[in-house]
Scaffold this motif. Structure first.
Motif, PDB file in Angstrom:
ATOM      1  N   GLU A  65       0.838  -1.193   0.000  1.00  0.00           N
ATOM      2  CA  GLU A  65       0.000   0.000   0.000  1.00  0.00           C
ATOM      3  C   GLU A  65       0.877   1.248   0.000  1.00  0.00           C
ATOM      4  O   GLU A  65       1.875   1.305   0.704  1.00  0.00           O
ATOM      5  CB  GLU A  65      -0.891   0.023   1.246  1.00  0.00           C
ATOM      6  CG  GLU A  65      -1.942  -1.072   1.242  1.00  0.00           C
ATOM      7  CD  GLU A  65      -2.870  -0.949   2.429  1.00  0.00           C
ATOM      8  OE1 GLU A  65      -2.786   0.092   3.128  1.00  0.00           O
ATOM      9  OE2 GLU A  65      -3.660  -1.861   2.655  1.00  0.00           O
ATOM     10  N   PRO A  66       0.513   2.234  -0.804  1.00  0.00           N
ATOM     11  CA  PRO A  66       1.325   3.453  -0.847  1.00  0.00           C
ATOM     12  C   PRO A  66       1.282   4.195   0.485  1.00  0.00           C
ATOM     13  O   PRO A  66       0.245   4.302   1.120  1.00  0.00           O
ATOM     14  CB  PRO A  66       0.663   4.284  -1.960  1.00  0.00           C
ATOM     15  CG  PRO A  66      -0.733   3.759  -2.045  1.00  0.00           C
ATOM     16  CD  PRO A  66      -0.654   2.318  -1.683  1.00  0.00           C
ATOM     17  N   LYS A  67       2.412   4.689   0.911  1.00  0.00           N
ATOM     18  CA  LYS A  67       2.516   5.430   2.165  1.00  0.00           C
ATOM     19  C   LYS A  67       3.082   6.816   1.898  1.00  0.00           C
ATOM     20  O   LYS A  67       3.917   6.987   1.030  1.00  0.00           O
ATOM     21  CB  LYS A  67       3.411   4.684   3.151  1.00  0.00           C
ATOM     22  CG  LYS A  67       2.828   3.346   3.616  1.00  0.00           C
ATOM     23  CD  LYS A  67       3.755   2.682   4.620  1.00  0.00           C
ATOM     24  CE  LYS A  67       3.169   1.364   5.098  1.00  0.00           C
ATOM     25  NZ  LYS A  67       4.062   0.681   6.064  1.00  0.00           N
ATOM     26  N   VAL A  68       2.599   7.769   2.668  1.00  0.00           N
ATOM     27  CA  VAL A  68       3.111   9.132   2.548  1.00  0.00           C
ATOM     28  C   VAL A  68       4.438   9.213   3.289  1.00  0.00           C
ATOM     29  O   VAL A  68       4.547   8.800   4.440  1.00  0.00           O
ATOM     30  CB  VAL A  68       2.118  10.148   3.141  1.00  0.00           C
ATOM     31  CG1 VAL A  68       2.692  11.551   3.095  1.00  0.00           C
ATOM     32  CG2 VAL A  68       0.790  10.078   2.395  1.00  0.00           C
ATOM     33  N   ASP A  69       5.436   9.724   2.632  1.00  0.00           N
ATOM     34  CA  ASP A  69       6.740   9.914   3.259  1.00  0.00           C
ATOM     35  C   ASP A  69       6.740  11.295   3.914  1.00  0.00           C
ATOM     36  O   ASP A  69       7.050  12.305   3.290  1.00  0.00           O
ATOM     37  CB  ASP A  69       7.854   9.811   2.201  1.00  0.00           C
ATOM     38  CG  ASP A  69       9.242   9.807   2.812  1.00  0.00           C
ATOM     39  OD1 ASP A  69       9.378  10.275   3.962  1.00  0.00           O
ATOM     40  OD2 ASP A  69      10.187   9.364   2.138  1.00  0.00           O
ATOM     41  N   HIS A  70       6.363  11.334   5.199  1.00  0.00           N
ATOM     42  CA  HIS A  70       6.203  12.608   5.900  1.00  0.00           C
ATOM     43  C   HIS A  70       7.517  13.382   5.986  1.00  0.00           C
ATOM     44  O   HIS A  70       7.524  14.613   5.866  1.00  0.00           O
ATOM     45  CB  HIS A  70       5.643  12.362   7.303  1.00  0.00           C
ATOM     46  CG  HIS A  70       4.247  11.835   7.294  1.00  0.00           C
ATOM     47  ND1 HIS A  70       3.154  12.612   6.980  1.00  0.00           N
ATOM     48  CD2 HIS A  70       3.750  10.590   7.546  1.00  0.00           C
ATOM     49  CE1 HIS A  70       2.051  11.887   7.040  1.00  0.00           C
ATOM     50  NE2 HIS A  70       2.378  10.654   7.381  1.00  0.00           N
TER      51      HIS A  70
END
Length: 653
Positions: A459-464
Motif C-alpha cells: 500500500e502506498p505510504k506518505v513519506d512525511h
C-alpha cells in the motif's frame, strides 16, 4: 570548454518563453504561459512557462528546469551544445578552447552521429556549389524545378557525387569513424568493412532537420531513369532519425505555423520548398510516409489547425483518408484542399502568384465531412447500400473527435449533406462510441488488473519526512530573504514549579530563522537532493542576502534544477485548471505566512522525535537490564518533548 563569461551572457540574454515558443504553442495564463506537453501525449495543457522566474515545468512528465534544461530534454543536447545553440540564436560570440583528442573520444554516440550528418550536409552543399559535376547535375536540377539560390540555401540542398566512395573517403580522411558513417546510413558497409560505398551516390540531397535545426538524416532523389533504383531514398532508422516522428520543413515552418495558427500538410519535399519560395512558409511534409500520431502531435504543439493539401489523384486521396481520422483523434481541426487534376502543390505554387495561391487555398479548403462526402459519394451514386456505407464511414470519423459539441455540429452537417435524419446519425454515433468504449474499457481493465496484482502487497505510504524537508526548501526558495515576526513558545516554570508555555515574539529573516532552529536540534535533512539544496541556498543567502532565482537555477546541476522548478511552479499548476469557473478557489501562497515557517520546523522536529522513540523501543529488547532502564528513561524524555512540541503546534494553529 565554453568560457564562463559566454555562459553567463547566454543565460542573461536567452528568454525561456521565446525559446520554448519555437517548439510549443504557448498561451498566456496569468503571469505565465501554458501549452501542451512536448514530452507526453495529452490534450489538456499541463506545460507551464514562467517568464518572471525563467523556468518551465511539465506536470505530465515531471520534467522541468531552465532554458538549457529544456533543450537538453527536448533536443537531447549536451550542456555545451545547448549553450552553443542559444548563443547562435541570440548572436552571442562563443569563447571556447579546442577539445583534445581524448575529449572528442568521450563524445556520445548520438553526438558523433549528429556531427557526421552535419559534415555530410556541408559536403553535399559544397559538391553542388563548387564542382563541375555538382553544378551541371545537382544545381541544374534544382534550378529547373524553379528554386532560386536563396531557397536552395534556406533548405541546405546539395548533391552527392556519382562516385562509389566519394563521400565516404572524404569523411574518413577528415577523421570521422566508419562506425558512425554506417550507423547514420550515409555509408553502406559489407564484409566487415572490406567493402564500403555511399548510400546516396549520384543523388540530389534534401537534409531532414529536427525542430531546432539539427541534421537528423537525408532524403536523396536519383536523376536517372534507372528503374532498378528507388526514385527517392531516405536515411535508414537510427538512434537520431525516426521518420515516423519527423516532419520535413518543420524547422523552417515552426514560427510561421504559430503565427498563422494553421499548418499546411503536403506529401513531398519539393511541395514544401515551392510553397516557401512562393511566400507560404507554414507548410510541412510527411515525406512520403503515412501520417503518424507522433507527427500530428508535433504540429499540435504549434497550432490546433491543419489543412491537408492533395493533388487530384483520386486513388491517392482515398489512401490518405486514414490520416485525417488520426488528426481528428488528436482533437485538432482539419480541413482538406484538393488541387485541380494534373496539379500538385509543387506545380500549382510554381505556376501561380502568391495572391492566386492564397485565394485558391482559402476558397477550396473544406471541412473533412464535405471532403469525404464528395469523394465517397461519387462511387455510391444511387446505390443505397453504398450510400449507407459512406454515411457510416463519415460517422466513424466523427466518433473520433474528443469534443462533444464539435461532434454534434458535425452530425447536424452530415445529416444535411447526406439527407439522413439526425436521430439516426446520433443513434449510429452512440453505437460506435459504445463499442469503442467497451473495447477500450476491456483494455483498461486488463491494465488496471495487472497494476492491482503488482501493487496488492504494498500500500502506498506518505513519506512525511520527505514532504516536510521539501517544505523547508520551498520556504527558503520563496521567502528566504523576507523579514517577519514569528510567534513561538518557550517553556517556563511558575512559582509552584509547574511547566507552562509562554508566547515569545521575534523578528527575523526567514532563512536565519530556519537555519538557527535546525541548528539548535542539530537537524540535518536526510534527502540528499534537499540536503544539497539547503546548503547551497543558505550559502547564497549568507553571502548575498538574496537569492536570484534566474541566476541560482543556472548555476546548479540539472537534477537540482528540476527539483527547484517543481517546487517553484507548484501554485502555477492550478492555473492549468479553470477552478474559478467551478467555484473552487485555490490559495495563492505568494505572501509569506510566518505560522507556516514555525509549523513546518515544529512538525519536522516532532516527526524526528517519534522516529527516535520508535528506534529506542525496538532496541530495548536487545539490551542488558542497566541499559534497558537508561533507554526507557531516554524514551520518556523524548515523549515529554513530543508532547511539548504538540502543545506548541496547537497554539500556533
Amino acid at each position: 570548454m565554453i568560457s564562463k563569461s559566454t555562459i553567463d551572457k547566454v543565460f542573461d540574454t536567452a528568454r525561456v518563453e521565446e525559446v520554448i515558443g519555437d517548439y510549443v504553442q504557448l498561451k498566456k495564463s496569468g503571469s505565465n504561459f501554458k501549452g501542451l506537453s512536448p514530452f507526453t501525449e495529452e490534450r489538456t495543457p499541463s506545460f507551464m512557462v514562467s517568464p518572471v522566474k525563467q523556468i518551465w515545468k511539465d506536470f505530465s512528465s515531471g520534467k522541468g528546469g531552465n532554458v538549457v534544461a529544456f533543450l537538453m530534454e527536448h533536443e537531447h543536447f549536451t550542456y555545451p551544445e545547448a549553450i552553443k545553440h542559444l548563443a547562435k540564436r541570440y548572436n552571442i560570440e562563443i569563447e571556447e578552447t579546442e577539445q583534445s583528442s581524448e575529449e572528442k573520444e568521450k563524445a556520445s554516440e548520438r553526438e558523433s552521429m549528429y556531427l557526421v550528418n552535419e559534415f555530410a550536409k556541408t559536403f553535399f552543399k559544397n559538391q553542388m556549389m563548387n564542382t563541375d559535376e555538382g553544378k551541371s547535375v545537382g544545381l541544374s536540377y534544382f534550378k529547373n524545378r524553379g528554386f532560386n539560390m536563396e531557397t536552395i540555401e534556406k533548405f541546405d540542398l546539395g548533391y552527392s557525387p556519382d562516385l562509389w566512395q566519394g563521400f565516404t573517403d572524404k569523411a574518413l580522411a577528415k577523421g570521422y569513424k566508419l562506425e558512425f558513417l554506417e550507423k547514420t546510413g550515409l555509408t553502406i558497409v559489407k564484409n566487415d568493412g572490406e567493402k564500403k560505398f555511399d548510400r546516396f551516390k549520384g543523388r540530389v540531397m534534401f537534409p531532414i532537420h529536427s525542430m531546432s535545426g539539427r541534421t537528423l538524416g537525408f532524403g536523396g532523389r536519383i536523376l536517372t531513369n534507372d528503374k532498378k533504383q528507388a526514385k527517392y531514398l531516405n536515411s535508414p532508422e537510427s538512434e537520431i532519425y525516426h521518420k515516423s516522428k519527423v516532419l520535413y520543413g518543420l524547422f523552417q515552418a515552426k514560427k510561421s505555423i504559430a503565427k498563422e495558427d494553421n499548418c499546411f500538410l503536403v506529401e513531398g519535399y519539393t511541395d514544401v520548398i515551392q510553397f516557401n519560395q512562393s511566400g507560404i512558409e507554414n507548410v510541412v511534409a510527411s515525406s512520403g510516409t503515412a501520417l503518424t500520431p507522433d507527427q500530428i502531435r508535433l504540429i499540435n504543439r504549434l497550432t490546433n489547425n491543419i489543412t491537408v493539401l492533395f493533388d487530384g489523384d483520386a486513388a491517392g486521396l482515398r489512401a490518405s483518408i486514414r490520416g485525417i481520422d488520426l488528426i481528428l483523434e488528436q482533437g485538432m481541426n482539419v480541413k482538406v484542399c484538393v488541387f485541380p487534376d494534373g496539379e500538385d502543390p509543387d506545380s500549382f505554387a510554381k505556376t501561380n502568384s502568391l495572391e492566386d495561391l492564397q485565394n485558391y487555398l482559402a476558397e477550396h479548403a473544406q471541412d473533412f465531412i464535405r471532403f469525404k462526402a464528395s469523394l465517397l459519394l461519387d462511387d455510391a451514386k444511387k446505390d443505397p447500400i453504398k450510400k449507407s456505407e459512406v454515411v457510416r464511414d463519415i460517422v466513424n470519423s466523427i466518433a473520433k473527435i474528443p469534443d462533444q459539441i464539435t461532434k454534434e455540429i458535425y452530425v447536424q452537417m452530415c445529416a444535411d449533406l447526406m439527407d439522413v435524419s439526425e436521430e439516426v446519425l446520433f443513434s449510429t454515433l452512440a453505437q460506435i462510441t459504445a463499442k469503442s468504449q467497451k473495447t477500450s474499457s476491456k483494455q483498461t481493465a486488463k491494465k488496471e488488473m495487472k497494476v492491482v496484482k503488482e501493487t496488492a502487497s504494498a500500500e502506498p505510504k506518505v513519506d512525511h519526512q520527505y514532504e516536510l524537508e521539501r517544505s523547508i526548501i520551498r520556504l527558503l526558495l520563496k521567502y528566504g530573504d523576507k523579514e517577519a515576526v514569528f510567534m513561538d513558545y518557550e517553556l517556563e516554570f511558575d512559582e509552584f514549579h509547574r511547566e507552562k508555555l509562554v508566547p515569545v515574539k521575534s523578528e527575523d529573516v526567514v532563512y536565519e530563522k530556519i537555519f538557527k532552529d535546525l541548528q539548535i536540534d542539530e537537524i540535518e535533512l536526510s534527502n540528499q537532493i534537499f540536503k544539497e539544496l539547503y546548503e547551497l541556498i543558505i550559502s547564497k543567502y549568507t553571502e548575498m542576502g538574496v537569492l536570484k532565482m534566474e541566476t541560482f537555477i543556472n548555476q546548479i546541476s540539472p537534477e537540482l534544477a528540476q527539483e527547484v522548478t517543481s517546487i517553484m511552479m507548484e501554485y502555477e499548476v492550478n492555473q492549468l485548471h479553470d477552478w474559478k469557473r467551478q467555484e473552487i478557489f485555490v490559495i495563492d501562497k505568494s505572501e509569506l505566512d510566518p505560522r507556516e515557517v514555525v509549523e513546518t520546523i515544529l512538525n519536522l522536529r516532532r516527526f524526528l522525535i517519534r522516529k527516535k522513540v520508535q528506534e529506542l523501543s525496538e532496541s530495548v529488547r536487545e539490551q542488558t537490564d542497566d541499559l534497558h532502564i537508561e533507554i526507557i528513561q531516554e524514551t520518556m524524555d523524548y515523549n515529554s518533548l513530543e508532547v511539548l512540541i504538540s502543545d506548541k503546534l496547537n497554539r500556533v494553529v
